[in-house]
Design a protein around this motif. Structure first.
Motif, PDB file in Angstrom:
ATOM      1  N   SER A   1      25.706  41.698  42.576  1.00 44.38           N
ATOM      2  CA  SER A   1      26.799  42.101  42.523  1.00 44.38           C
ATOM      3  C   SER A   1      27.928  41.099  43.323  1.00 44.38           C
ATOM      4  N   LYS A   2      27.030  39.806  43.556  1.00 38.18           N
ATOM      5  CA  LYS A   2      27.836  38.951  43.788  1.00 38.18           C
ATOM      6  C   LYS A   2      27.411  37.343  42.475  1.00 38.18           C
ATOM      7  N   VAL A   3      26.685  37.816  42.066  1.00 38.66           N
ATOM      8  CA  VAL A   3      26.671  37.003  40.600  1.00 38.66           C
ATOM      9  C   VAL A   3      27.488  37.083  39.773  1.00 38.66           C
ATOM     10  N   ALA A   4      27.913  38.749  39.634  1.00 35.70           N
ATOM     11  CA  ALA A   4      28.611  39.101  38.165  1.00 35.70           C
ATOM     12  C   ALA A   4      30.253  38.795  38.512  1.00 35.70           C
ATOM     13  N   PRO A   5      30.608  38.995  39.724  1.00 34.09           N
ATOM     14  CA  PRO A   5      32.556  38.130  40.109  1.00 34.09           C
ATOM     15  C   PRO A   5      32.765  37.367  39.413  1.00 34.09           C
ATOM     16  N   VAL A   6      31.504  36.461  39.919  1.00 36.15           N
ATOM     17  CA  VAL A   6      31.552  34.912  40.166  1.00 36.15           C
ATOM     18  C   VAL A   6      32.173  35.197  38.426  1.00 36.15           C
ATOM     19  N   ASP A   7      30.759  34.888  37.577  1.00 31.06           N
ATOM     20  CA  ASP A   7      31.043  34.685  36.288  1.00 31.06           C
ATOM     21  C   ASP A   7      32.301  35.095  35.965  1.00 31.06           C
ATOM     22  N   LYS A   8      33.103  35.984  36.006  1.00 31.97           N
ATOM     23  CA  LYS A   8      34.463  36.940  36.188  1.00 31.97           C
ATOM     24  C   LYS A   8      35.741  35.941  36.438  1.00 31.97           C
ATOM     25  N   PHE A   9      35.529  34.713  36.796  1.00 30.91           N
ATOM     26  CA  PHE A   9      35.946  33.312  36.972  1.00 30.91           C
ATOM     27  C   PHE A   9      36.293  33.444  35.563  1.00 30.91           C
ATOM     28  N   SER A  10      35.429  32.947  34.290  1.00 27.55           N
ATOM     29  CA  SER A  10      35.900  32.926  33.025  1.00 27.55           C
ATOM     30  C   SER A  10      37.144  33.669  33.135  1.00 27.55           C
ATOM     31  N   LEU A  11      37.474  35.032  33.396  1.00 25.78           N
ATOM     32  CA  LEU A  11      38.697  35.443  33.158  1.00 25.78           C
ATOM     33  C   LEU A  11      40.058  35.118  33.417  1.00 25.78           C
ATOM     34  N   VAL A  12      39.873  33.445  34.187  1.00 21.19           N
ATOM     35  CA  VAL A  12      41.083  33.126  35.155  1.00 21.19           C
ATOM     36  C   VAL A  12      40.863  31.811  34.011  1.00 21.19           C
ATOM     37  N   LEU A  13      39.943  31.140  33.615  1.00 20.49           N
ATOM     38  CA  LEU A  13      39.926  30.313  32.867  1.00 20.49           C
ATOM     39  C   LEU A  13      40.166  30.304  31.145  1.00 20.49           C
ATOM     40  N   VAL A  14      40.074  31.681  30.955  1.00 18.85           N
ATOM     41  CA  VAL A  14      40.568  31.844  29.844  1.00 18.85           C
ATOM     42  C   VAL A  14      41.762  31.538  29.841  1.00 18.85           C
ATOM     43  N   ALA A  15      42.554  32.629  30.601  1.00 15.49           N
ATOM     44  CA  ALA A  15      43.665  32.297  30.484  1.00 15.49           C
ATOM     45  C   ALA A  15      44.521  31.102  31.192  1.00 15.49           C
ATOM     46  N   LEU A  16      43.758  30.023  31.262  1.00 10.31           N
ATOM     47  CA  LEU A  16      44.422  28.831  31.710  1.00 10.31           C
ATOM     48  C   LEU A  16      44.376  28.367  30.199  1.00 10.31           C
ATOM     49  N   PHE A  17      43.971  28.684  29.607  1.00  9.82           N
ATOM     50  CA  PHE A  17      42.774  27.406  28.011  1.00  9.82           C
ATOM     51  C   PHE A  17      43.950  27.898  27.145  1.00  9.82           C
ATOM     52  N   ALA A  18      44.068  29.369  27.350  1.00  7.87           N
ATOM     53  CA  ALA A  18      45.236  30.411  26.565  1.00  7.87           C
ATOM     54  C   ALA A  18      45.905  29.971  26.342  1.00  7.87           C
TER      55      ALA A  18
ATOM     56  N   GLY B   1      49.295  29.102  22.945  1.00  4.35           N
ATOM     57  CA  GLY B   1      50.171  28.279  23.472  1.00  4.35           C
ATOM     58  C   GLY B   1      50.403  29.940  23.750  1.00  4.35           C
ATOM     59  N   GLU B   2      49.737  30.600  25.105  1.00  8.15           N
ATOM     60  CA  GLU B   2      50.065  31.561  25.577  1.00  8.15           C
ATOM     61  C   GLU B   2      51.049  32.159  26.375  1.00  8.15           C
ATOM     62  N   ARG B   3      51.642  33.371  26.349  1.00 12.16           N
ATOM     63  CA  ARG B   3      52.264  32.906  27.686  1.00 12.16           C
ATOM     64  C   ARG B   3      52.393  34.244  28.543  1.00 12.16           C
ATOM     65  N   PRO B   4      51.318  34.228  29.363  1.00 12.71           N
ATOM     66  CA  PRO B   4      51.322  35.222  30.008  1.00 12.71           C
ATOM     67  C   PRO B   4      52.524  36.103  31.113  1.00 12.71           C
ATOM     68  N   ALA B   5      52.511  37.110  31.378  1.00 10.76           N
ATOM     69  CA  ALA B   5      54.015  37.755  32.082  1.00 10.76           C
ATOM     70  C   ALA B   5      53.571  37.662  33.611  1.00 10.76           C
ATOM     71  N   PRO B   6      54.622  37.755  34.224  1.00 13.22           N
ATOM     72  CA  PRO B   6      54.285  36.815  35.462  1.00 13.22           C
ATOM     73  C   PRO B   6      53.704  38.288  36.218  1.00 13.22           C
ATOM     74  N   ARG B   7      53.496  39.811  35.424  1.00  5.18           N
ATOM     75  CA  ARG B   7      52.386  40.863  36.497  1.00  5.18           C
ATOM     76  C   ARG B   7      50.952  40.717  36.095  1.00  5.18           C
ATOM     77  N   GLU B   8      50.769  39.872  34.688  1.00  5.50           N
ATOM     78  CA  GLU B   8      49.998  39.463  34.262  1.00  5.50           C
ATOM     79  C   GLU B   8      48.911  38.307  35.205  1.00  5.50           C
TER      80      GLU B   8
END
Length: 145
Positions: free
Chosen positions: A98-115, A120-127
């Motif tokens: 319950s602690k490991v999996a959510p921290v692993d999902k920090f990959s979502l933040v990194l994917v957005a930054l790397f994208a 050249g992707e541009r997430p919207a403010p809501r995203e």
């Protein structure tokens, strides 16, 4: 409305369900065995099941037709996946799922930054808000009591 089979969201949601089950099943399956050996067993099972799926659905392609770019980036992706799985299973072995999996999902933040940086992707403010909330959740989980 798009049919469920062609909806990226439906597939992503299913991925989340299976990723959640992966953490739970792995945590139980790691009991009494080395996490690296468990990762190897998991990879073999994934290989067999996925190979059977590709053949059964008629999606087999001759790998010699792949471009050098395909090979380079699929190899890099495979190496990153392997490293991620080794780290994930080691974390699950010593930490709460319950602690490991959510921290692993920090990959979502990194994917957005790397994208943004590399694709050249541009997430919207809501995203960005959602991405920021995930980052905040990881920070909260990492704080010691």
């Amino acid at each position: 409305m798009m049919p469920a089979a062609s909806s990226w969201f439906a597939w992503a949601a299913l991925s989340a369900v299976f990723a959640a089950l992966t953490a739970i099943f792995a945590k139980v399956g790691l009991s009494g065995i080395d996490s690296d050996m468990a990762t190897l067993v998991r990879v073999v099972i994934i290989f067999v099941v996925l190979a059977a799926f590709v053949v059964a659905t008629g999606k087999w392609m001759d790998p010699s037709t792949f471009s050098a770019r395909n090979w380079i980036f699929l190899t890099l992706s495979g190496l990153a996946t392997g490293a991620s799985w080794v780290c994930y299973f080691r974390a699950l072995k010593i930490g709460d799922a319950s602690k490991v999996a959510p921290v692993d999902k920090f990959s979502l933040v990194l994917v957005a930054l790397f994208a943004v940086l590399f694709l050249g992707e541009r997430p919207a403010p809501r995203e960005w808000l959602g991405i920021g909330l995930v980052a905040a959740g990881v920070i909260v989980l990492s704080l010691r009591r």
